[in-house]
Design a protein around this motif. Structure first.
Motif, mmCIF file in Angstrom:
data_model
loop_
_atom_site.group_PDB
_atom_site.id
_atom_site.type_symbol
_atom_site.label_atom_id
_atom_site.label_comp_id
_atom_site.label_asym_id
_atom_site.label_seq_id
_atom_site.Cartn_x
_atom_site.Cartn_y
_atom_site.Cartn_z
ATOM 1 N N THR A 244 -3.979 2.309 -13.286
ATOM 2 C CA THR A 244 -4.477 3.090 -14.411
ATOM 3 C C THR A 244 -3.351 3.928 -15.003
ATOM 4 O OG1 THR A 244 -6.056 4.807 -15.102
ATOM 5 C CG2 THR A 244 -5.238 4.936 -12.841
ATOM 6 N N LEU A 245 -3.531 4.294 -16.252
ATOM 7 C CA LEU A 245 -2.552 5.117 -16.965
ATOM 8 C C LEU A 245 -2.880 6.595 -16.878
ATOM 9 C CD1 LEU A 245 -2.468 2.966 -20.241
ATOM 10 C CD2 LEU A 245 -0.976 2.747 -18.245
ATOM 11 N N TRP A 246 -3.976 6.954 -16.184
ATOM 12 C CA TRP A 246 -4.514 8.297 -16.312
ATOM 13 C C TRP A 246 -4.680 9.017 -14.984
ATOM 14 C CZ3 TRP A 246 -4.266 9.387 -21.275
ATOM 15 C CH2 TRP A 246 -4.316 8.324 -22.179
ATOM 16 N N THR A 247 -3.815 8.768 -14.037
ATOM 17 C CA THR A 247 -3.844 9.505 -12.789
ATOM 18 C C THR A 247 -2.427 9.665 -12.270
ATOM 19 O OG1 THR A 247 -4.902 9.641 -10.602
ATOM 20 C CG2 THR A 247 -4.080 7.481 -11.281
ATOM 21 N N THR A 248 -2.206 10.705 -11.510
ATOM 22 C CA THR A 248 -0.904 10.888 -10.851
ATOM 23 C C THR A 248 -1.011 10.588 -9.372
ATOM 24 O OG1 THR A 248 -1.410 13.249 -10.637
ATOM 25 C CG2 THR A 248 -0.074 12.586 -12.516
ATOM 26 N N ASN A 249 -2.214 10.771 -8.822
ATOM 27 C CA ASN A 249 -2.460 10.451 -7.416
ATOM 28 C C ASN A 249 -3.557 9.402 -7.331
ATOM 29 O OD1 ASN A 249 -0.711 12.474 -6.068
ATOM 30 N ND2 ASN A 249 -2.039 13.922 -7.128
ATOM 31 N N GLN B 218 -5.507 9.963 0.971
ATOM 32 C CA GLN B 218 -5.597 11.419 1.073
ATOM 33 C C GLN B 218 -5.846 11.999 -0.304
ATOM 34 O OE1 GLN B 218 -5.162 13.308 4.140
ATOM 35 N NE2 GLN B 218 -6.197 14.760 2.785
ATOM 36 N N LEU B 219 -6.989 12.664 -0.484
ATOM 37 C CA LEU B 219 -7.357 13.213 -1.780
ATOM 38 C C LEU B 219 -7.207 14.728 -1.801
ATOM 39 C CD1 LEU B 219 -10.643 11.184 -2.382
ATOM 40 C CD2 LEU B 219 -8.339 10.613 -3.149
ATOM 41 N N ARG B 220 -7.050 15.287 -2.999
ATOM 42 C CA ARG B 220 -6.994 16.738 -3.129
ATOM 43 C C ARG B 220 -8.371 17.364 -2.931
ATOM 44 N NH1 ARG B 220 -3.186 17.502 -8.538
ATOM 45 N NH2 ARG B 220 -1.224 16.754 -7.620
ATOM 46 N N SER B 221 -9.410 16.607 -3.230
ATOM 47 C CA SER B 221 -10.767 17.113 -3.086
ATOM 48 C C SER B 221 -11.200 17.060 -1.623
ATOM 49 C CB SER B 221 -11.731 16.270 -3.923
ATOM 50 O OG SER B 221 -11.838 14.971 -3.370
ATOM 51 N N LYS B 222 -12.421 17.529 -1.365
ATOM 52 C CA LYS B 222 -12.955 17.546 -0.005
ATOM 53 C C LYS B 222 -13.737 16.269 0.321
ATOM 54 C CE LYS B 222 -13.242 22.584 0.217
ATOM 55 N NZ LYS B 222 -14.123 23.774 0.406
ATOM 56 N N LEU B 223 -13.641 15.258 -0.520
ATOM 57 C CA LEU B 223 -14.320 14.002 -0.230
ATOM 58 C C LEU B 223 -13.838 13.447 1.108
ATOM 59 C CD1 LEU B 223 -14.324 12.052 -3.636
ATOM 60 C CD2 LEU B 223 -16.270 13.128 -2.489
ATOM 61 N N ASP B 224 -14.787 12.985 1.911
ATOM 62 C CA ASP B 224 -14.428 12.470 3.241
ATOM 63 C C ASP B 224 -15.486 11.463 3.660
ATOM 64 O OD1 ASP B 224 -13.554 11.962 5.772
ATOM 65 O OD2 ASP B 224 -13.478 14.049 6.418
ATOM 66 N N PHE C 24 0.826 -1.208 0.000
ATOM 67 C CA PHE C 24 0.000 0.000 0.000
ATOM 68 C C PHE C 24 0.865 1.265 0.000
ATOM 69 C CE2 PHE C 24 -3.594 -2.669 1.587
ATOM 70 C CZ PHE C 24 -4.519 -2.286 0.632
ATOM 71 N N ALA C 25 1.953 1.248 0.778
ATOM 72 C CA ALA C 25 2.825 2.423 0.849
ATOM 73 C C ALA C 25 3.458 2.738 -0.497
ATOM 74 C CB ALA C 25 3.906 2.204 1.906
ATOM 75 N N ASP C 26 3.655 1.719 -1.334
ATOM 76 C CA ASP C 26 4.295 1.906 -2.630
ATOM 77 C C ASP C 26 3.307 2.297 -3.724
ATOM 78 O OD1 ASP C 26 6.787 1.740 -4.187
ATOM 79 O OD2 ASP C 26 5.794 0.073 -5.217
ATOM 80 N N LEU C 27 1.996 2.166 -3.465
ATOM 81 C CA LEU C 27 1.007 2.522 -4.480
ATOM 82 C C LEU C 27 1.066 4.001 -4.816
ATOM 83 C CD1 LEU C 27 -2.324 0.665 -3.574
ATOM 84 C CD2 LEU C 27 -0.639 0.047 -5.308
ATOM 85 N N SER C 28 1.154 4.825 -3.760
ATOM 86 C CA SER C 28 1.125 6.274 -3.926
ATOM 87 C C SER C 28 1.536 6.919 -2.609
ATOM 88 C CB SER C 28 -0.287 6.729 -4.312
ATOM 89 O OG SER C 28 -0.413 8.133 -4.193
ATOM 90 N N PRO C 29 2.156 8.099 -2.667
ATOM 91 C CA PRO C 29 2.471 8.813 -1.423
ATOM 92 C C PRO C 29 1.220 9.176 -0.618
ATOM 93 C CG PRO C 29 3.707 9.732 -3.260
ATOM 94 C CD PRO C 29 2.702 8.788 -3.846
ATOM 95 N N THR C 30 0.056 9.127 -1.265
ATOM 96 C CA THR C 30 -1.178 9.514 -0.585
ATOM 97 C C THR C 30 -1.947 8.325 -0.016
ATOM 98 O OG1 THR C 30 -2.425 9.445 -2.661
ATOM 99 C CG2 THR C 30 -1.406 11.552 -2.047
ATOM 100 N N VAL C 31 -1.359 7.123 -0.091
ATOM 101 C CA VAL C 31 -2.024 5.916 0.413
ATOM 102 C C VAL C 31 -1.160 5.284 1.496
ATOM 103 C CG1 VAL C 31 -2.878 3.608 -0.167
ATOM 104 C CG2 VAL C 31 -3.150 5.483 -1.796
ATOM 105 N N ARG C 32 -1.802 4.852 2.589
ATOM 106 C CA ARG C 32 -1.063 4.129 3.614
ATOM 107 C C ARG C 32 -2.023 3.229 4.385
ATOM 108 N NH1 ARG C 32 0.206 7.987 8.834
ATOM 109 N NH2 ARG C 32 -1.911 8.845 9.123
ATOM 110 N N LEU C 33 -1.464 2.172 4.951
ATOM 111 C CA LEU C 33 -2.217 1.244 5.776
ATOM 112 C C LEU C 33 -1.867 1.508 7.234
ATOM 113 C CD1 LEU C 33 -4.071 -1.265 6.042
ATOM 114 C CD2 LEU C 33 -2.001 -2.678 5.844
ATOM 115 N N VAL C 34 -2.860 1.894 8.030
ATOM 116 C CA VAL C 34 -2.673 2.158 9.451
ATOM 117 C C VAL C 34 -3.530 1.159 10.217
ATOM 118 C CG1 VAL C 34 -2.860 3.844 11.305
ATOM 119 C CG2 VAL C 34 -2.277 4.589 8.987
#
Length: 318
Positions: free
Chosen positions: A207-212, A187-193, A170-180
């Motif tokens: 996917t080929l079409w996202t950076t986060n 962690q998203l840029r939007s206000k989704l919660d 999970f830690a390697d998927l993205s800097p914004t993803v982690r398993l606690v």
């Protein structure tokens, strides 16, 4: 922040899948804002002629200024081997209420863009037709190359889990993803919660079409994380035509290289995309090889697929 609670921390609760429909729809982000997708510019430039035959008016409103897409166009896939025909057929059965609410979720309370107004049944049919044409004209010739990169990512993630465990993967998927503990946080840029348990499993989709990393907009949707696939920088680089020297001496380096590539069937358009040359140039070599008994061809849907003959298999093998 989105929180998915893994039920029981069971490996069976986490699965990987690949979705042609997700890739098709998410690629429309690059239409709206190509500057965010510089690694795809080679592909985008190649579509200039094909786009003239598409329903661009409808396709252009399937994303908004924030590059969000409706949840019903990004269904959770269940296998790394998902087929576009199956996904489009399922899409055509979407409930009208879902179509209306998901389109409102990305376009807000203002009047919907003109192509999305009217009966939900007609709007959905228009969307399916537009996406089908887009797939056939722009995506299908390149999909084997895209799919190979996505499937390679899935294989890599599986090895990570086996060697280092879920948390490291999970830690390697993205800097914004982690398993606690037993909760996957995104962690998203939007206000989704929202937070929800992963009853029925958590699906991870390269996917080929996202950076986060991203998730469905609605918490009612099945748990899913889309993340950037590894190796994207190499996707559109021309592939070298490598072949044994002895075979190249007989038929020429280019045709020898094509014979090596055609271990599995491919169309001339697909081969041209892989090699970074024109379809006309590839067709000249394919016809010569077929006339010489080294290739056989057969129509498959809208395309003609070429594969090595038994004689060519012997030549390449030797």
């Amino acid at each position: 922040m989105i929180r998915y609670e893994l039920v029981g921390m069971d490996l069976a609760d986490v699965r990987f899948a690949v979705s042609p429909l997700n890739e098709l729809v998410l690629s429309l982000r690059a239409w709206r804002d190509p500057g965010r997708f510089p690694l795809h510019l080679r592909w985008l430039h190649a579509l200039d002629e094909a786009r003239a035959d598409l329903d661009e008016v409808t396709l252009s409103v399937l994303t908004n200024d924030r590059l969000w897409t409706p949840d019903f166009l990004n269904p959770r896939p269940y296998s790394p081997l998902t087929r576009i025909d199956d996904e489009l057929a399922q899409l055509a059965q979407t409930e009208p209420a879902i179509v209306r609410s998901d389109l409102r979720a990305i376009h807000g309370a203002v009047p919907l863009p003109r192509p999305l107004r009217g009966s939900a049944h007609r709007v959905l049919a228009r969307i399916v037709d537009a996406l089908t044409g887009y797939w056939q004209r722009c995506f299908e010739p390149h999909w084997p190359r895209m799919r190979a990169l996505l499937e390679g990512d899935v294989t890599y993630r599986g090895r990570q889990i086996a060697q280092h465990g879920l948390a490291a993967m999970f830690a390697d998927l993205s800097p914004t993803v982690r398993l606690v503990d037993n909760v996957v946080e995104i962690q998203l840029r939007s206000k989704l919660d929202y937070a929800r348990p992963t009853i029925g499993g958590l699906t991870l989709v390269p996917t080929l079409w996202t950076t986060n990393a991203s998730t469905p907009i609605s918490p009612a949707e099945p748990p899913m994380i889309l993340y950037a696939a590894r190796g994207l920088a190499t996707l559109w680089e021309p592939q070298p035509l490598q072949a044994p020297d002895a075979l190249a001496a007989i038929v020429g380096a280019t045709r020898a290289g094509l014979l090596v590539h055609l271990e599995t069937p491919a169309s001339s358009t697909e081969l041209a995309a892989r090699l970074g040359v024109t379809t006309t140039a590839v067709n000249q070599h394919l016809r010569a090889l077929r006339d010489g008994g080294l290739l056989v061809s057969a129509r498959h849907g809208r395309s003609v697929l070429y594969r090595r003959s038994d004689l060519a298999d012997q030549l390449v093998g030797r």
